[in-house]
Scaffold this active site. Structure first.
Site, PDB file in Angstrom:
ATOM      1  N   THR A 129       0.569  -1.402  -0.212  1.00 43.64           N
ATOM      2  CA  THR A 129      -0.174   0.022   0.205  1.00 43.64           C
ATOM      3  C   THR A 129       0.491   1.433  -0.142  1.00 43.64           C
ATOM      4  OG1 THR A 129      -0.107  -0.134   2.541  1.00 43.64           O
ATOM      5  CG2 THR A 129      -1.335  -0.989   1.810  1.00 43.64           C
ATOM      6  N   ASP A 130       0.457   2.574  -0.031  1.00 41.72           N
ATOM      7  CA  ASP A 130       1.171   3.838  -0.065  1.00 41.72           C
ATOM      8  C   ASP A 130       1.833   3.947   0.826  1.00 41.72           C
ATOM      9  OD1 ASP A 130      -0.100   4.204  -2.155  1.00 41.72           O
ATOM     10  OD2 ASP A 130      -1.268   5.174  -1.973  1.00 41.72           O
ATOM     11  N   CYS A 131       1.402   3.459   2.472  1.00 35.66           N
ATOM     12  CA  CYS A 131       1.943   3.022   3.803  1.00 35.66           C
ATOM     13  C   CYS A 131       2.798   2.370   4.144  1.00 35.66           C
ATOM     14  CB  CYS A 131       0.841   3.719   4.511  1.00 35.66           C
ATOM     15  SG  CYS A 131      -0.197   3.061   4.176  1.00 35.66           S
ATOM     16  N   TYR A 132       2.636   1.176   3.633  1.00 35.20           N
ATOM     17  CA  TYR A 132       2.921   0.395   3.788  1.00 35.20           C
ATOM     18  C   TYR A 132       3.623  -0.054   2.097  1.00 35.20           C
ATOM     19  CZ  TYR A 132       1.091   0.056   8.625  1.00 35.20           C
ATOM     20  OH  TYR A 132       1.363   1.004   9.719  1.00 35.20           O
TER      21      TYR A 132
END
Ligand code: SF4
Ligand code: SF4
Lengths: 382, 134
Positions: A129-132
């Protein structure tokens, strides 16, 4: 119920090193000698214990974040799948999950390996994901590396349990062990007169918040266990209590492998021996009556495990003295009996807890709430 | 007296008439509890020897001199005390009453005089505490 002493008074005496603490086995002889009234007047605490396979067990783990971080979705620990449905690096490792390549190695073995200080292989995959952004990880961890390893067992410490027998013509492999055909063996699973919930039959002192010894660490009763469904019936002039369960919580990092052991039951799968010690404060003679119970007064039912039904046929009732002596009678026939729960270990746990309380290292916590009396116990509709 | 041993034959010795010699030449009374013998492969038998001390010693020496292994049961049926949790579930499975929980300590013991090396205990022990080389 006449109150003899309060939790505060007991804890004061523990603090001052004055508390009289005995095990659930020792109390039997004391009551036989001095009677219930007198014994209740000088004994403060009775320790109880059990060491049995308890499938409904596992550990919540937080791994900490890698660089770059991953939101773990499919997770394995030593090839055993762990739950990927929590926050990014949290998981729940259930004791009975088995490795993809080795059906005799499961979550319980991973937990024991962690406790023994061994390195455990962790793999995880993610969509990213964008954050992970990380999509894969393959690394090794030890118990010390984990931010948290919290044992949370939804159902432990069954108050009473069936004796399993087999009337069929072939051996059957069950969570109670391998049962020989034609009533060839009978297996039971409790420490009987040492068992926590059999020593507090009305669940007067064991409730939510009770401090316990969980696999050698300080832990707590967190709630009633799943399937908690206390009941009582009369057998041979004795009250037969059954159905109570507790869920428990404690820090794996504080535990000892002496009181936790991975198990593999052939043909059934993986389980875990959990050792639990629970102190019972002698608040009243009623509480004392509970803890001085003897194996010969404790009954359980003999159940035919060769039946594939949920409600299996009950073949009779027997007491724990006969069971522990190695022979029970069912339908006029002698059947060799043995336990899958360790009496020697249960006794060791009672003694260990007694020593800790005696040294002032362990004091008593009154339950914040009683365990429920009215519960439901439904079958699943198909 | 009696003594129970496990005899292991290397592949080329399986055909030797060992049991016959023990009976005829050493005057031993013999009871075979269990045997796996396949020609050209190694073979194992669990055997109980009865006779006086000298007969048994001489018989065992004779077997060893043939290049054949003789082990006391203790060497081939091993209870790992560190692993055993003394649950005792093996006691009702054992066909020969060799496994018992002590009446005072409730700890497990093996009576090697009774054991017939059937292997059931090793198979069912939940913590793998018993290993059997057979
Ligand atoms: S079944 Fe295994 S752990 Fe249990 S008493 Fe026997 S050898 Fe020990
Ligand atoms: S090998 Fe068989 S006979 Fe020997 S102790 Fe084990 S179960 Fe009993």
């Amino acid at each position: 119920m006449k109150l003899i002493r309060t939790y505060d008074e007991i804890n004061k005496r523990i603090e001052n090193g004055e508390a009289v603490v005995v095990t659930a086995e020792e109390i039997i002889g004391m009551v036989e000698e001095d009677g219930q009234e007198r014994t209740a007047n000088y004994v403060d605490v009775v320790t109880t214990g059990t060491f049995s396979p308890m499938c409904s067990s596992g550990v919540f783990i937080n791994f900490g974040h890698a660089e770059p971080p991953i939101r773990m979705q499919k997770i394995t620990m030593n090839d055993v799948p762990a739950h990927g449905g929590l926050a990014a690096v949290d998981t729940y490792l259930g004791a009975t999950n088995v490795a993809k390549e080795d059906p005799k190695y499961g979550g319980a073995h991973v937990i024991e390996d962690l406790l023994r200080g061994k390195e455990v292989n962790v793999t995880a995959t993610s969509v990213g994901t964008d954050c992970y952004p990380r999509k894969e990880i393959n690394t090794w961890v030890r118990l010390d590396d984990l931010n948290n390893a919290i044992m949370y067992n939804p159902r432990n410490c069954y108050q009473n349990y069936n004796v399993a027998v087999n009337t069929s013509q072939t051996s059957i492999k069950t969570y109670m062990g391998t049962l020989l055909p034609n009533l060839g063996s009978a297996h039971f699973s409790t420490s009987g007169q040492l068992s926590p919930l059999l020593n507090d039959p009305e669940l007067a002192t064991i409730g939510i918040g009770t401090r316990i010894m969980l696999c050698g660490a300080q832990g707590y009763v967190s709630w009633n266990g799943t399937q908690h469904h206390p009941s009582v019936q009369m057998v041979n002039g004795h009250k037969m209590y059954s159905g109570g369960t507790i869920s428990v919580i404690g820090d794996l990092k504080q535990m000892s492998h002496n009181y936790l052991r991975a198990a593999y039951l052939p043909g059934y799968g993986v389980s875990i021996f959990i050792g639990i010690g629970i102190p019972i404060p002698i608040m009243s003679t009623d509480v004392l009556k509970g803890v001085c119970v003897k194996d010969e007064e404790l009954y359980t039912k003999v159940v035919d495990y060769s039946s594939h039904k949920v409600n299996k046929p009950v073949l009779g009732y027997v007491n724990y003295k006969d069971l522990r002596d190695g022979k029970i009678k069912v339908d006029g026939r002698d059947i060799p009996s043995s336990s899958i729960s360790s009496y020697a270990k249960a006794r060791e746990i009672c003694n260990e807890l007694k020593v800790r309380i005696g040294r002032g290292e362990f004091n008593l916590q009154a339950p914040i709430e009683q365990l429920p009396k009215e519960t439901m116990f439904n079958n699943l509709k198909v | 007296m009696k003594k129970k041993v496990i005899i292991t034959f290397p592949p080329n010795t399986v055909d030797k008439p060992l049991v016959y010699s023990l009976m005829k030449d050493y005057g031993l009374w013999i009871n075979i509890h269990r045997a796996i013998i396949e020609p050209q492969k190694h073979g194992k038998i669990v055997i109980e020897l009865r006779g006086d001390k000298k007969q048994i010693e001489d018989g065992i020496k004779f077997v060893k001199d043939q290049g054949i292994g003789v082990n006391a049961l203790e060497q081939d049926v091993i209870l790992d005390r560190d692993k055993c949790v003394d649950c005792g579930v093996c006691t009702s499975i054992c066909p020969s009453n060799a496994l018992k929980l002590d009446k005072d300590t409730y700890k497990l013991s093996i009576d090697y005089d009774e054991c017939v090396v059937c292997g059931s205990c090793a198979e069912i022990c939940p913590v793998n505490a018993i290993s059997i080389n057979f």
